[in-house]
Design a protein around this motif. Structure first.
Motif, PDB file in Angstrom:
ATOM      1  N   ILE A 168       0.842  -1.199   0.000  1.00 26.56           N
ATOM      2  CA  ILE A 168       0.000   0.000   0.000  1.00 26.56           C
ATOM      3  C   ILE A 168       0.878   1.250   0.000  1.00 26.56           C
ATOM      4  N   VAL A 169       0.249   2.381  -0.264  1.00 29.24           N
ATOM      5  CA  VAL A 169       0.888   3.674  -0.046  1.00 29.24           C
ATOM      6  C   VAL A 169       0.353   4.220   1.273  1.00 29.24           C
ATOM      7  N   ALA A 170       1.259   4.567   2.168  1.00 28.84           N
ATOM      8  CA  ALA A 170       0.882   5.131   3.471  1.00 28.84           C
ATOM      9  C   ALA A 170       1.864   6.234   3.816  1.00 28.84           C
ATOM     10  N   ASP A 171       1.341   7.398   4.179  1.00 29.27           N
ATOM     11  CA  ASP A 171       2.188   8.545   4.520  1.00 29.27           C
ATOM     12  C   ASP A 171       3.222   8.826   3.434  1.00 29.27           C
ATOM     13  N   TYR A 172       2.753   8.826   2.175  1.00 32.87           N
ATOM     14  CA  TYR A 172       3.566   9.205   1.010  1.00 32.87           C
ATOM     15  C   TYR A 172       4.667   8.202   0.686  1.00 32.87           C
ATOM     16  N   LYS A 173       4.605   7.013   1.288  1.00 35.96           N
ATOM     17  CA  LYS A 173       5.637   6.005   1.046  1.00 35.96           C
ATOM     18  C   LYS A 173       4.989   4.659   0.724  1.00 35.96           C
ATOM     19  N   ILE A 174       5.761   3.824   0.021  1.00 36.99           N
ATOM     20  CA  ILE A 174       5.318   2.457  -0.252  1.00 36.99           C
ATOM     21  C   ILE A 174       5.596   1.593   0.968  1.00 36.99           C
ATOM     22  N   GLU A 175       4.570   0.898   1.435  1.00 37.00           N
ATOM     23  CA  GLU A 175       4.718  -0.052   2.550  1.00 37.00           C
ATOM     24  C   GLU A 175       4.482  -1.459   2.016  1.00 37.00           C
ATOM     25  N   GLU A 176       5.394  -2.373   2.327  1.00 39.59           N
ATOM     26  CA  GLU A 176       5.284  -3.756   1.856  1.00 39.59           C
ATOM     27  C   GLU A 176       4.329  -4.538   2.757  1.00 39.59           C
ATOM     28  N   ARG A 177       3.082  -4.104   2.752  1.00 39.74           N
ATOM     29  CA  ARG A 177       2.033  -4.735   3.550  1.00 39.74           C
ATOM     30  C   ARG A 177       0.696  -4.246   3.037  1.00 39.74           C
ATOM     31  N   THR A 178      -0.383  -4.875   3.491  1.00 43.17           N
ATOM     32  CA  THR A 178      -1.727  -4.372   3.230  1.00 43.17           C
ATOM     33  C   THR A 178      -2.291  -3.812   4.535  1.00 43.17           C
ATOM     34  N   LYS A 179      -3.455  -3.238   4.471  1.00 41.90           N
ATOM     35  CA  LYS A 179      -4.078  -2.675   5.673  1.00 41.90           C
ATOM     36  C   LYS A 179      -4.293  -3.754   6.720  1.00 41.90           C
ATOM     37  N   THR A 180      -4.666  -4.961   6.280  1.00 39.85           N
ATOM     38  CA  THR A 180      -4.951  -6.058   7.208  1.00 39.85           C
ATOM     39  C   THR A 180      -3.727  -6.930   7.496  1.00 39.85           C
ATOM     40  N   ARG A 181      -2.578  -6.560   6.886  1.00 39.85           N
ATOM     41  CA  ARG A 181      -1.323  -7.310   7.042  1.00 39.85           C
ATOM     42  C   ARG A 181      -1.297  -8.594   6.224  1.00 39.85           C
ATOM     43  N   GLN A 214       8.685  11.332 -19.640  1.00 42.72           N
ATOM     44  CA  GLN A 214       7.891  10.485 -18.761  1.00 42.72           C
ATOM     45  C   GLN A 214       8.446   9.057 -18.841  1.00 42.72           C
ATOM     46  N   ALA A 215       9.330   8.726 -17.960  1.00 46.29           N
ATOM     47  CA  ALA A 215       9.986   7.416 -17.986  1.00 46.29           C
ATOM     48  C   ALA A 215       8.990   6.303 -17.699  1.00 46.29           C
ATOM     49  N   GLU A 216       9.348   5.099 -18.140  1.00 43.41           N
ATOM     50  CA  GLU A 216       8.500   3.944 -17.858  1.00 43.41           C
ATOM     51  C   GLU A 216       8.372   3.765 -16.354  1.00 43.41           C
ATOM     52  N   SER A 217       7.170   3.436 -15.945  1.00 42.46           N
ATOM     53  CA  SER A 217       6.910   3.292 -14.517  1.00 42.46           C
ATOM     54  C   SER A 217       6.633   1.839 -14.165  1.00 42.46           C
ATOM     55  N   PRO A 218       7.118   1.379 -13.021  1.00 42.70           N
ATOM     56  CA  PRO A 218       6.777   0.021 -12.578  1.00 42.70           C
ATOM     57  C   PRO A 218       5.359  -0.071 -12.028  1.00 42.70           C
ATOM     58  N   PHE A 219       4.705   1.096 -11.860  1.00 49.81           N
ATOM     59  CA  PHE A 219       3.372   1.124 -11.275  1.00 49.81           C
ATOM     60  C   PHE A 219       2.297   1.126 -12.364  1.00 49.81           C
ATOM     61  N   VAL A 220       1.200   0.449 -12.090  1.00 45.20           N
ATOM     62  CA  VAL A 220       0.119   0.316 -13.065  1.00 45.20           C
ATOM     63  C   VAL A 220      -0.584   1.647 -13.286  1.00 45.20           C
ATOM     64  N   PHE A 221      -0.760   2.418 -12.228  1.00 49.60           N
ATOM     65  CA  PHE A 221      -1.484   3.687 -12.318  1.00 49.60           C
ATOM     66  C   PHE A 221      -0.601   4.852 -11.855  1.00 49.60           C
ATOM     67  N   PRO A 222       0.446   5.172 -12.611  1.00 51.51           N
ATOM     68  CA  PRO A 222       1.323   6.271 -12.196  1.00 51.51           C
ATOM     69  C   PRO A 222       0.670   7.620 -12.447  1.00 51.51           C
ATOM     70  N   PRO A 223       0.913   8.606 -11.601  1.00 49.62           N
ATOM     71  CA  PRO A 223       0.370   9.947 -11.837  1.00 49.62           C
ATOM     72  C   PRO A 223       1.044  10.573 -13.055  1.00 49.62           C
ATOM     73  N   GLU A 228       6.428   9.285  -8.796  1.00 51.02           N
ATOM     74  CA  GLU A 228       6.460   7.962  -9.405  1.00 51.02           C
ATOM     75  C   GLU A 228       5.159   7.206  -9.185  1.00 51.02           C
ATOM     76  N   PHE A 229       4.535   7.427  -8.038  1.00 45.65           N
ATOM     77  CA  PHE A 229       3.279   6.748  -7.730  1.00 45.65           C
ATOM     78  C   PHE A 229       2.323   7.751  -7.091  1.00 45.65           C
ATOM     79  N   ILE A 230       1.046   7.427  -7.068  1.00 43.56           N
ATOM     80  CA  ILE A 230       0.036   8.308  -6.475  1.00 43.56           C
ATOM     81  C   ILE A 230       0.250   8.354  -4.969  1.00 43.56           C
ATOM     82  N   GLN A 231       0.551   9.535  -4.458  1.00 48.23           N
ATOM     83  CA  GLN A 231       0.876   9.653  -3.036  1.00 48.23           C
ATOM     84  C   GLN A 231      -0.300  10.090  -2.172  1.00 48.23           C
TER      85      GLN A 231
END
Length: 322
Positions: A168-181, A214-223, A228-231
């Motif tokens: 997920i994105v949390a506090d403008y950063k990528i977190e390697e987890r989901t809301k439910t863990r 606009q460089a290639e992005s690893p994210f499906v929905f880049p801004p 790089e990703f929707i913050q």
């Protein structure tokens, strides 16, 4: 017992919490804003329930939810102090918590959802069309905005029609987890696959030599700009709200895209366990949250089951009363 000051202990307690940085930040803000001004220099064992009630009563809380969270965090802090043997009882436990409030669930109809998606595809051009694909995917997968913002191409399996939700994105950063863990796999229906295909088209446009800025992005929905990703939600919300205004659709939070998918699934008579798994909910949470939208067309079928079972029972004999 060791006579520890509240401020000193609160800092040590916060540092020892095994929580993500965003949660730690929320705890810090709450402590500094509501509790430290009055309690920081007081010994823990001098703090009473009466004292805490006075602080609660004199604080201009911005909402019941903020008040509830601040008190709950204080209860947890003092609870740890009791376990550490620094105080005998938890003075915060005597404070009455405000009733838990939930943000209103206000899903769109299928017709509204489709109209919004169609408007976005027709009104947005070039790389901006990524936001049309984003909302089609949101309406037809029910994924959380924070999950969609962090979604990478490597997690998309078009052949097996699934997407792996693991960050997920949390506090403008990528977190390697989901809301439910817990990570989960979301199955892709035809509309979700269409959104992925549109996102692929946008990615190919961005990768053309004439668009190398606009460089290639690893994210499906880049801004489309700057990051790089929707913050944050405002990046997508301005397009969403513009569509609602243009279509004269009642204004609602974009999080209702998720609620729309959940209610469509329920009203289609799909298995609640399957829906809950797709959304990353427990079945109990799903049913309590969306009870109003469980398909009522099957209700009479359930009554017929009861009638069939009652057919072998005798009707009660009523006496005449004079």
């Amino acid at each position: 017992m060791i006579n520890r000051l509240f401020g000193e202990y609160a800092q040590q307690w916060l540092n020892s919490r095994e929580v993500v940085e965003g949660t730690r930040k929320n705890y810090r803000i709450s402590l500094n804003l509501y509790w430290m001004p009055a309690l920081a220099l007081l010994p823990l064992d001098n703090i009473t329930s009466v004292m805490l009630r006075k602080i609660v009563g004199s604080t201009p809380w911005t909402s019941p939810g903020v008040k509830r969270s601040a008190i709950q965090r204080l209860i947890t802090l003092f609870g740890t102090a009791v376990k550490d043997g620094l105080i005998i009882r938890n003075p915060a436990e005597a404070i009455e918590l405000p009733a838990k409030t939930k943000k209103p669930i206000d899903p769109f109809t299928v017709a509204e959802a489709n109209a919004i998606i169609a408007h976005l595809y027709s009104s947005l051009t070039h790389s901006m069309r990524i936001y049309a694909a984003y909302f089609e995917f949101a309406f037809y997968t029910g994924m959380r905005p924070s999950e969609m913002a962090a979604l990478r191409w490597e997690e998309i399996d078009k052949e097996n029609r699934v997407v792996n939700v693991c960050r997920i994105v949390a506090d403008y950063k990528i977190e390697e987890r989901t809301k439910t863990r817990n990570s989960r796999q979301v199955m892709l229906n035809s509309r979700a696959l269409h959104a992925i295909e549109q996102a692929e088209r946008v990615a190919k446009q961005r990768a053309k030599p004439s668009r190398r800025k606009q460089a290639e992005s690893p994210f499906v929905f880049p801004p489309t700009k700057n990051f790089e990703f929707i913050q944050q939600a405002s990046v997508t919300d301005k397009h969403f709200q513009a569509a609602l205004t243009a279509l004269n659709v009642r204004t609602r939070r974009q999080y209702n895209c998720r609620h729309t998918y959940a209610t469509i699934c329920l009203m289609s008579g799909m298995n609640p366990s399957f829906i809950a798994n797709q959304l990353g909910h427990s079945v109990q949470m799903l049913l309590s949250t969306y009870a109003r939208w469980i398909n009522s067309s099957s209700d009479w079928h359930e009554i017929r089951k009861l009638e069939k079972n009652m057919a072998c029972t005798n009707l009660p004999v009523h006496s005449d009363y004079h």
